[in-house]
Design an enzyme around this catalytic site. Sequence first.
Site, PDB file in Angstrom:
ATOM      1  N   ASN A 185       0.880  -1.000   0.096  1.00  0.00           N
ATOM      2  CA  ASN A 185      -0.050  -0.120  -0.094  1.00  0.00           C
ATOM      3  C   ASN A 185       1.028   1.138   0.040  1.00  0.00           C
ATOM      4  O   ASN A 185       1.520   1.593   0.903  1.00  0.00           O
ATOM      5  CB  ASN A 185      -0.877  -0.161   1.386  1.00  0.00           C
ATOM      6  CG  ASN A 185      -1.577   1.243   1.455  1.00  0.00           C
ATOM      7  OD1 ASN A 185      -1.780   1.964   0.445  1.00  0.00           O
ATOM      8  ND2 ASN A 185      -2.419   1.494   2.753  1.00  0.00           N
ATOM      9  N   LYS A 220       0.058   4.407  -0.200  1.00  0.00           N
ATOM     10  CA  LYS A 220      -0.653   5.313   0.450  1.00  0.00           C
ATOM     11  C   LYS A 220      -0.388   6.637  -0.582  1.00  0.00           C
ATOM     12  O   LYS A 220      -0.390   6.428  -1.739  1.00  0.00           O
ATOM     13  CB  LYS A 220       0.009   5.725   1.814  1.00  0.00           C
ATOM     14  CG  LYS A 220      -0.187   4.458   2.463  1.00  0.00           C
ATOM     15  CD  LYS A 220       0.095   4.545   4.007  1.00  0.00           C
ATOM     16  CE  LYS A 220       0.298   3.392   4.563  1.00  0.00           C
ATOM     17  NZ  LYS A 220       0.120   3.241   6.130  1.00  0.00           N
ATOM     18  N   HIS A 241      -9.070   1.081   5.290  1.00  0.00           N
ATOM     19  CA  HIS A 241      -7.790   1.099   5.961  1.00  0.00           C
ATOM     20  C   HIS A 241      -8.279   2.072   7.144  1.00  0.00           C
ATOM     21  O   HIS A 241      -8.972   3.044   7.103  1.00  0.00           O
ATOM     22  CB  HIS A 241      -6.893   1.737   4.914  1.00  0.00           C
ATOM     23  CG  HIS A 241      -5.455   1.786   5.587  1.00  0.00           C
ATOM     24  ND1 HIS A 241      -5.049   2.766   6.188  1.00  0.00           N
ATOM     25  CD2 HIS A 241      -4.579   0.666   5.243  1.00  0.00           C
ATOM     26  CE1 HIS A 241      -3.939   2.503   6.645  1.00  0.00           C
ATOM     27  NE2 HIS A 241      -3.462   1.291   6.118  1.00  0.00           N
ATOM     28  N   GLU A 290      -6.428   4.633   7.973  1.00  0.00           N
ATOM     29  CA  GLU A 290      -6.349   6.113   7.908  1.00  0.00           C
ATOM     30  C   GLU A 290      -7.602   6.569   6.940  1.00  0.00           C
ATOM     31  O   GLU A 290      -7.921   7.787   7.441  1.00  0.00           O
ATOM     32  CB  GLU A 290      -5.146   6.059   6.793  1.00  0.00           C
ATOM     33  CG  GLU A 290      -3.825   6.091   7.609  1.00  0.00           C
ATOM     34  CD  GLU A 290      -2.576   5.488   6.739  1.00  0.00           C
ATOM     35  OE1 GLU A 290      -2.792   5.483   5.525  1.00  0.00           O
ATOM     36  OE2 GLU A 290      -1.671   4.857   7.388  1.00  0.00           O
ATOM     37  N   GLU A 327      -4.461  -4.937  10.691  1.00  0.00           N
ATOM     38  CA  GLU A 327      -3.575  -3.954  10.920  1.00  0.00           C
ATOM     39  C   GLU A 327      -3.870  -3.071  12.263  1.00  0.00           C
ATOM     40  O   GLU A 327      -4.684  -2.124  12.226  1.00  0.00           O
ATOM     41  CB  GLU A 327      -3.616  -2.843   9.905  1.00  0.00           C
ATOM     42  CG  GLU A 327      -3.482  -3.428   8.427  1.00  0.00           C
ATOM     43  CD  GLU A 327      -2.980  -2.368   7.431  1.00  0.00           C
ATOM     44  OE1 GLU A 327      -1.865  -2.612   6.728  1.00  0.00           O
ATOM     45  OE2 GLU A 327      -3.540  -1.188   7.498  1.00  0.00           O
ATOM     46  N   GLY A 355       3.128   2.473  10.831  1.00  0.00           N
ATOM     47  CA  GLY A 355       4.026   3.461  10.538  1.00  0.00           C
ATOM     48  C   GLY A 355       4.734   4.019  11.624  1.00  0.00           C
ATOM     49  O   GLY A 355       5.724   4.983  11.786  1.00  0.00           O
ATOM     50  N   SER A 363       4.085  -2.098  10.042  1.00  0.00           N
ATOM     51  CA  SER A 363       5.647  -2.165  10.327  1.00  0.00           C
ATOM     52  C   SER A 363       6.374  -3.504   9.904  1.00  0.00           C
ATOM     53  O   SER A 363       7.159  -3.929  10.840  1.00  0.00           O
ATOM     54  CB  SER A 363       6.055  -1.497  11.785  1.00  0.00           C
ATOM     55  OG  SER A 363       5.574  -0.199  12.059  1.00  0.00           O
TER      56      SER A 363
END
Length: 249
Positions: free
Chosen positions: A9, A11, A95, A97, A166, A172, A212
């Site tokens: 991904n 992003k 996701h 985000e 996730e 991240g 990560s």
Amino acid sequence: MRKNRVAGNWKMNKSLQEGEELTKNIIALNDNSNDVELIIIPPFVQLSSLVKLTQNTDIKIGSQNNHEAKSGAYTGEISASMLSALGVSYGLVGHSERRTYFNETNEQLLAKTKALLSEGIIPIFCCGEHLNERNSNQHFVTVENQLNALKELTAEDFAKLIIAYEPVWAIGTGETASAEQAQEMHAFIRKYISSNFGKSIADNCSVLYGGSCKPSNAKELFAMPDVDGGLIGGASLVAEDFIGIKNSF
Ligand code: 13P
């Protein structure tokens, strides 16, 4: 049996030219030495070009988001039918985000999932808890509530899905769930699928881990019986790392 997959991904990273370069490097390094499917999930503006670049390879292309409607007055949005017309094979849904910054709700995520399915695109449905939820032992409740968005799908439709776990605290941050933490949640997800859609659908569903994940920890994570691959952010932006993760199987 279920397929192992590694999805990158990207992003909101990489220009068209940089994305093409990265894809060419991934293709060059990919030696097809194992039966792991690679999926590249770039920004919208790169989809058309990357579908063409990968068309004679085993690499598939995915979208990061889609609108639930077929078409209409939704300025700035992209529909599933536009994605399928480009040759997109997979689509991320939910996701963290998108849930956090764009307030996506369970209702919307179900509609987006259905829109992808209606166009023959395989949804990669994301779930995962925040740190405070894990610390207060609510992580299973959170993930169950997120999966409940899909409860009204038919078993036939659910069978097409990929699930990505996730944990938000691992995205991240450099902090990865331990292999045991990932396995525990993946087993929970599989049990949920089994109870709601049947054992054979659960056994065949790829459940990917994200957060990560990198070449140095992928092997341990992928060795877990219910971890069927990864959804990779940062490390998917470096061809050597992305292929290194794939080769961890
Ligand atoms: P990182 O691999 O950068 O933690 O991102 C994971 C992710 O969000 C993939 O969708």
